[in-house]
Design a protein around this motif. Sequence first.
Motif, PDB file in Angstrom:
ATOM      1  N   ARG A 139       0.840  -1.202   0.000  1.00  0.00           N
ATOM      2  CA  ARG A 139       0.000   0.000   0.000  1.00  0.00           C
ATOM      3  C   ARG A 139       0.871   1.246   0.000  1.00  0.00           C
ATOM      4  O   ARG A 139       2.027   1.229   0.421  1.00  0.00           O
ATOM      5  N   TYR A 140       0.274   2.336  -0.489  1.00  0.00           N
ATOM      6  CA  TYR A 140       0.970   3.632  -0.545  1.00  0.00           C
ATOM      7  C   TYR A 140       0.251   4.608   0.362  1.00  0.00           C
ATOM      8  O   TYR A 140      -0.967   4.784   0.246  1.00  0.00           O
ATOM      9  N   ASP A 141       1.010   5.218   1.260  1.00  0.00           N
ATOM     10  CA  ASP A 141       0.436   6.226   2.150  1.00  0.00           C
ATOM     11  C   ASP A 141       1.038   7.579   1.785  1.00  0.00           C
ATOM     12  O   ASP A 141       2.180   7.889   2.156  1.00  0.00           O
ATOM     13  N   GLN A 144       2.869   9.800   4.323  1.00  0.00           N
ATOM     14  CA  GLN A 144       4.196   9.420   4.825  1.00  0.00           C
ATOM     15  C   GLN A 144       5.265   9.567   3.738  1.00  0.00           C
ATOM     16  O   GLN A 144       6.440   9.355   4.009  1.00  0.00           O
ATOM     17  N   CYS A 145       4.847   9.918   2.545  1.00  0.00           N
ATOM     18  CA  CYS A 145       5.768   9.932   1.398  1.00  0.00           C
ATOM     19  C   CYS A 145       6.605  11.204   1.384  1.00  0.00           C
ATOM     20  O   CYS A 145       6.076  12.315   1.322  1.00  0.00           O
ATOM     21  N   ILE A 146       7.915  11.051   1.417  1.00  0.00           N
ATOM     22  CA  ILE A 146       8.815  12.204   1.471  1.00  0.00           C
ATOM     23  C   ILE A 146       9.232  12.670   0.077  1.00  0.00           C
ATOM     24  O   ILE A 146      10.117  13.517  -0.058  1.00  0.00           O
ATOM     25  N   LEU A 147       8.639  12.088  -0.949  1.00  0.00           N
ATOM     26  CA  LEU A 147       8.886  12.494  -2.339  1.00  0.00           C
ATOM     27  C   LEU A 147      10.361  12.387  -2.729  1.00  0.00           C
ATOM     28  O   LEU A 147      10.885  13.231  -3.446  1.00  0.00           O
ATOM     29  N   CYS A 148      10.979  11.328  -2.237  1.00  0.00           N
ATOM     30  CA  CYS A 148      12.393  11.155  -2.578  1.00  0.00           C
ATOM     31  C   CYS A 148      12.559  10.621  -3.994  1.00  0.00           C
ATOM     32  O   CYS A 148      13.625  10.746  -4.583  1.00  0.00           O
ATOM     33  N   GLY A 149      11.526   9.977  -4.515  1.00  0.00           N
ATOM     34  CA  GLY A 149      11.583   9.512  -5.896  1.00  0.00           C
ATOM     35  C   GLY A 149      12.367   8.236  -6.122  1.00  0.00           C
ATOM     36  O   GLY A 149      12.529   7.786  -7.259  1.00  0.00           O
ATOM     37  N   ARG A 150      12.842   7.615  -5.037  1.00  0.00           N
ATOM     38  CA  ARG A 150      13.560   6.345  -5.246  1.00  0.00           C
ATOM     39  C   ARG A 150      12.672   5.337  -5.965  1.00  0.00           C
ATOM     40  O   ARG A 150      13.118   4.598  -6.835  1.00  0.00           O
ATOM     41  N   CYS A 151      11.406   5.287  -5.559  1.00  0.00           N
ATOM     42  CA  CYS A 151      10.478   4.313  -6.145  1.00  0.00           C
ATOM     43  C   CYS A 151      10.319   4.565  -7.647  1.00  0.00           C
ATOM     44  O   CYS A 151      10.267   3.626  -8.440  1.00  0.00           O
ATOM     45  N   VAL A 152      10.260   5.842  -7.999  1.00  0.00           N
ATOM     46  CA  VAL A 152      10.073   6.187  -9.417  1.00  0.00           C
ATOM     47  C   VAL A 152      11.298   5.742 -10.214  1.00  0.00           C
ATOM     48  O   VAL A 152      11.188   5.128 -11.285  1.00  0.00           O
ATOM     49  N   SER A 165       5.534   7.874 -11.493  1.00  0.00           N
ATOM     50  CA  SER A 165       6.072   9.214 -11.738  1.00  0.00           C
ATOM     51  C   SER A 165       5.697  10.071 -10.542  1.00  0.00           C
ATOM     52  O   SER A 165       4.928   9.642  -9.677  1.00  0.00           O
ATOM     53  N   ILE A 166       6.234  11.270 -10.497  1.00  0.00           N
ATOM     54  CA  ILE A 166       5.802  12.251  -9.482  1.00  0.00           C
ATOM     55  C   ILE A 166       5.341  13.491 -10.243  1.00  0.00           C
ATOM     56  O   ILE A 166       6.023  13.949 -11.170  1.00  0.00           O
ATOM     57  N   ASN A 167       4.177  14.000  -9.859  1.00  0.00           N
ATOM     58  CA  ASN A 167       3.645  15.201 -10.526  1.00  0.00           C
ATOM     59  C   ASN A 167       4.275  16.441  -9.893  1.00  0.00           C
ATOM     60  O   ASN A 167       3.651  17.139  -9.098  1.00  0.00           O
ATOM     61  N   ARG A 174       2.793  14.026  -5.431  1.00  0.00           N
ATOM     62  CA  ARG A 174       2.721  12.684  -4.846  1.00  0.00           C
ATOM     63  C   ARG A 174       3.240  11.688  -5.880  1.00  0.00           C
ATOM     64  O   ARG A 174       3.484  12.053  -7.040  1.00  0.00           O
ATOM     65  N   VAL A 175       3.358  10.449  -5.484  1.00  0.00           N
ATOM     66  CA  VAL A 175       3.724   9.426  -6.457  1.00  0.00           C
ATOM     67  C   VAL A 175       2.452   9.016  -7.196  1.00  0.00           C
ATOM     68  O   VAL A 175       1.403   8.815  -6.576  1.00  0.00           O
ATOM     69  N   LEU A 176       2.561   8.905  -8.502  1.00  0.00           N
ATOM     70  CA  LEU A 176       1.415   8.528  -9.333  1.00  0.00           C
ATOM     71  C   LEU A 176       1.661   7.176  -9.989  1.00  0.00           C
ATOM     72  O   LEU A 176       2.779   6.880 -10.406  1.00  0.00           O
ATOM     73  N   VAL A 197      12.872  -0.277  -2.199  1.00  0.00           N
ATOM     74  CA  VAL A 197      13.803   0.861  -2.066  1.00  0.00           C
ATOM     75  C   VAL A 197      13.214   2.033  -1.292  1.00  0.00           C
ATOM     76  O   VAL A 197      13.937   2.981  -0.974  1.00  0.00           O
ATOM     77  N   CYS A 198      11.921   1.997  -0.982  1.00  0.00           N
ATOM     78  CA  CYS A 198      11.328   3.125  -0.254  1.00  0.00           C
ATOM     79  C   CYS A 198      12.058   3.283   1.080  1.00  0.00           C
ATOM     80  O   CYS A 198      12.187   2.333   1.840  1.00  0.00           O
ATOM     81  N   PRO A 199      12.536   4.494   1.376  1.00  0.00           N
ATOM     82  CA  PRO A 199      13.364   4.650   2.584  1.00  0.00           C
ATOM     83  C   PRO A 199      12.550   4.794   3.864  1.00  0.00           C
ATOM     84  O   PRO A 199      13.126   4.964   4.931  1.00  0.00           O
ATOM     85  N   CYS A 200      11.230   4.754   3.751  1.00  0.00           N
ATOM     86  CA  CYS A 200      10.417   4.920   4.968  1.00  0.00           C
ATOM     87  C   CYS A 200       9.190   4.007   4.862  1.00  0.00           C
ATOM     88  O   CYS A 200       9.237   2.980   4.209  1.00  0.00           O
ATOM     89  N   ASN A 201       8.114   4.401   5.483  1.00  0.00           N
ATOM     90  CA  ASN A 201       6.934   3.532   5.517  1.00  0.00           C
ATOM     91  C   ASN A 201       5.860   3.954   4.527  1.00  0.00           C
ATOM     92  O   ASN A 201       4.710   3.560   4.660  1.00  0.00           O
ATOM     93  N   ALA A 202       6.221   4.786   3.538  1.00  0.00           N
ATOM     94  CA  ALA A 202       5.200   5.242   2.590  1.00  0.00           C
ATOM     95  C   ALA A 202       4.719   4.084   1.718  1.00  0.00           C
ATOM     96  O   ALA A 202       3.526   3.946   1.450  1.00  0.00           O
ATOM     97  N   LEU A 203       5.653   3.269   1.273  1.00  0.00           N
ATOM     98  CA  LEU A 203       5.287   2.066   0.530  1.00  0.00           C
ATOM     99  C   LEU A 203       5.629   0.882   1.423  1.00  0.00           C
ATOM    100  O   LEU A 203       6.784   0.725   1.817  1.00  0.00           O
ATOM    101  N   MET A 204       4.646   0.098   1.732  1.00  0.00           N
ATOM    102  CA  MET A 204       4.952  -1.043   2.604  1.00  0.00           C
ATOM    103  C   MET A 204       4.232  -2.302   2.165  1.00  0.00           C
ATOM    104  O   MET A 204       3.090  -2.259   1.686  1.00  0.00           O
TER     105      MET A 204
HETATM  106  S1  SF4 Z   1      10.289   5.843  -2.322  1.00  0.00           S
HETATM  107 FE1  SF4 Z   1       8.721   6.015  -0.730  1.00  0.00          FE
HETATM  108  S2  SF4 Z   1       9.067   8.010   0.196  1.00  0.00           S
HETATM  109 FE2  SF4 Z   1      10.203   7.990  -1.724  1.00  0.00          FE
HETATM  110  S3  SF4 Z   1       8.800   8.907  -3.214  1.00  0.00           S
HETATM  111 FE3  SF4 Z   1       8.498   6.708  -3.279  1.00  0.00          FE
HETATM  112  S4  SF4 Z   1       6.841   6.292  -1.867  1.00  0.00           S
HETATM  113 FE4  SF4 Z   1       7.581   8.335  -1.419  1.00  0.00          FE
END
Ligand code: SF4
Length: 981
Positions: A139-141, A144-152, A165-167, A174-176, A197-204
């Motif tokens: 799930r994506y919260d 909690q997403c810090i918009l680091c873009g690692r996921c993208v 992507s990120i808008n 947010r991540v789209l 690769v998400c560095p926090c709990n935004a994607l878990m």
């Molecule tokens: S990797 Fe996690 S914290 Fe970083 S942009 Fe993606 S969802 Fe957000």
Amino acid sequence: MVNVAIDGVIQKAEQNELLVDLINRTGTPLPHVCYHPQLGPVQTCDTCMVEVGGKLVRACATKVADGMAISTRSTKTKAAQVEAFDRILCNHMLYCTVCDNNNGNCTVHNTTKLLAIEHQTIPFRPKPYEVDSTNPFYRYDPDQCILCGRCVEACQNVEVNETLSINWEDPNPRVLWDGGSTIGESSCVSCGHCVTVCPCNALMEKTMLRHAGFFTGLRKSTLNGMIDIVKGIEPETGYGAILQVSEAEEAMREHRIRKTKTVCTYCGVGCSFDVWTKDRHILKIVPEYGPANGISTCVKGKFGWGHINSEDRLTTPLIREAGKFRAATWDEALNLVARRLSEMKAKSGPDSLAFISSSKCTNEESYLMQKLARAVIGTNNIDNCSRYCQSPATAGLFRTVGYGGDSGSIPDMEKADLVLIIGSNTAESHPVIATRVKSSHKLNGQKLIVSDLRENEMARRADLFLHPKPGTDLVWLSAISRYLLDNGLAHMKFLDQWVNGLEAYRKSLEPFTLDFASRITSLPEETLRKVAHTIAEAENMCILWAMGVTQHSQGSDTSTAISNLLLITGNYMRPGTGAYPLRGHNNVQGASDHGAMPNMLPGYQSVDDAEVRKRFEAGWKVKLPSTKGLDNHQMVEAIHQGKLKAMYLFGEEMSLVDSNANYVGDAFAKLDFFVVQDIFFSNTCRYADVVLPGAPSLEKEGTFTSTERRIQRLYEVLEPLEGCRPDWKIVLDIANRLGANWHYQHPSEVMDEIASLTPMFAGVNYGRLEGYKSLQWPVAADGTDQPLLYTKSFAFPDGKARLFPVSVIPASDQPDANFDLHLNNGRLLEHFHEGNLTYRTGGIREKVPDTFVEVSPELAEERGIQSGTWVQLVSRYGQVRVRALVTDRVQGRELYMPMNSVESPVNRLTSSHTDPVTNTPAFKETSVHLNVLPEVGEGPLPRVNSRFGHPTPQQGVEVERKWKRPDYATPGNGLVQLQTK
Ligand code: SF4
Ligand code: SF4
Ligand code: SF4
Ligand code: FES
């Protein structure tokens, strides 16, 4: 090497390495939130700023140069780092104590601590979006997403599924997924790269949620109350005290969360990862250090573990009595097996018994199974399912270059200037290898040519997609070889130095003119010429192939033609070149390597070589049979003929995955005694007299060998479920009841024995394979392995490769007036093979509930078919009833049916025709008649299947768009964009 100064201390560094890597290597603390070594610079967080020559730069995007003076802790640096991190924190609510990600590896938590942040200058600002839980696995919260873009970055450039992507231009970025879809209805293939690769709990992972922490399972209202309390005291205490509490909770987790390394149980790529467990609950799969995969997985390896704790696991032996199975004790079942096998051996001779080893089980288990057959029973009737897929490729390579394995490694496929894929749906059957090719193609200008009947994902990405007539690859490959030789485009220097048999080969190519090839394959001559010139121009080429080549009546010859082409273009012996027959099952390579073959002892040592037998006889202290045994195809025939009376099979669903399944099932019904060992009551168990409950990969130790000849250890993640036993122990128990007197206490002792008898594995031992260490065979006694084969010579006595002439024979099962359609078959990304394992993962079932038949839009229109129409497919050997899926992945009168079905297996339609060299069934040569049935149901693939999504390709996270925002300013004074992407 160059010299640089970090905070005044001189350090040796590599010219052009990233500053962040150097600083990390020296152990100097440096915040860096968006940087991940396997993603490269993403440059979204600005927390890694350092001072170089008085100017602030991002350490993750700046390369080392000689004489650099770097400050990681000047006042200016610190201020910029804190300012950057403040902007991160306003996107994230810190509630670590009640967060499932509070496991010591949360980058946000650790950076807060490193920078000694006590209070947020910019307050937390929730985003106006709901949590998205529409994917079954994660799930994506947004809050909690810090918009680091690692996921993208991971999705766009590592997995290259191009969903995320990120808008950046939006007031609330947010991540789209697919530019704004729900995750569930997007093109997301659930590979899990982004979550990993998400560095926090935004994607878990959903399996983590409410399970990982001591307090995280509390009711949501209680949790929210606790979060409010924490937030309430923060202004007074600061984060330092709060983090201490969360660290105490984190330390408590250390004692109950186990992290155990394993190797994936599905395909032959050989991904390895840590499995996090709490008791028997699988919390998550963490890929990071795997030599084949790094952070990569596909949906099966990341999320497909539902079979482990499935309620229908076999947990007790079963004995058939009066036509019904009854539960039995282990002693009862093992004694019965030993007694019956002895009786039958005494009555009808050892060759009336046969053994099938498993390509899903370990090397040690295959070794013991063939030792049981040969040394205890006295027969060479032993085989494994590599005969169904990979034996022809092995034969083609044995003929031409000497070893029957991939000639290089995955990095070679990445490095190649040109990749030619033939008859392989790589993106679905070997997904992580496909990511490496997709990434090199997208980012590094690698060229890609794909030859296939279906326009699969790799075909859609290819620079050139060839769709030859079914079963004609040998023709166009040979015609290209002839064209290259005729037109001075062959690599004559390489041929002179390294290859025998050129003249005979050249003569054998006489029939293969472009005109002939074009008529047979339907590929235009112009296209063939283009392919030839592209190959000739490429400095380095790899050829990847799979069952679309091997499962034909000329599978061995076509594999040979591939290797011939590589030889005449000089594409062996260098990095970035070579032959890559992609192995299907996780250990199909290892099962054959370790002697589960009727003609070969372990290490491909022939059973009719007296010297070899003498060595094994001395080691095993028995007399060994010298004549080649029956392969699995011949075993079925021998049962029908009444010559083979008993069989012991483990870890194979042979009654569904062998060709002409009805015929195979009829044979099994005729056996006098049949032992089947599996983790579920498989379809094959229905024919058994005794069923023994084995253990899946997570419940045992051993080694697997992947497609790149890589031997890797798997460790026991969970104890065997009560009532089950690791397969090697079961084989051992049976052997000892038959008088073998084996004393292995652990699979490592089996491996030591293998190494002592098999030159190819001389240097293999468990010490050298500890943790994530691996070895690619052949392994010399000193432990030296060979990631790239043939660096000094080919594996023939004179060191030279051999061109091997091949000619054309017509396909075995051609369409005619009664069976007018060609039926192709293969795997799907989500399921593995018949689906016995993957159907037990609910999320996979949700994405792909059933099999289907793909019908082209043209044929659908002609026959009045729509997606969801039930059709009956009738071949010369059987029939099945399935729903149609209308798609332009297939063309004209060609159908495609995935193999994932127990109820309607495609092998009820396939024949008993085989490749004469290896007896591999011609699974891909099937003609059928299609009856449209009156019922029309739902489309067989639900809307939540990724195939209905709309990816949004872009060049990674595109941070430049963030930098263009009017509210963006580089933190600190005087930041210079030294390097941008
Ligand atoms: S990797 Fe996690 S914290 Fe970083 S942009 Fe993606 S969802 Fe957000
Ligand atoms: S495909 Fe899906 S799971 Fe894989 S990286 Fe992209 S968004 Fe994440
Ligand atoms: S199925 Fe294959 S690609 Fe997927 S995780 Fe397992 S080994 Fe890797
Ligand atoms: S680590 Fe994020 S910009 Fe360098």
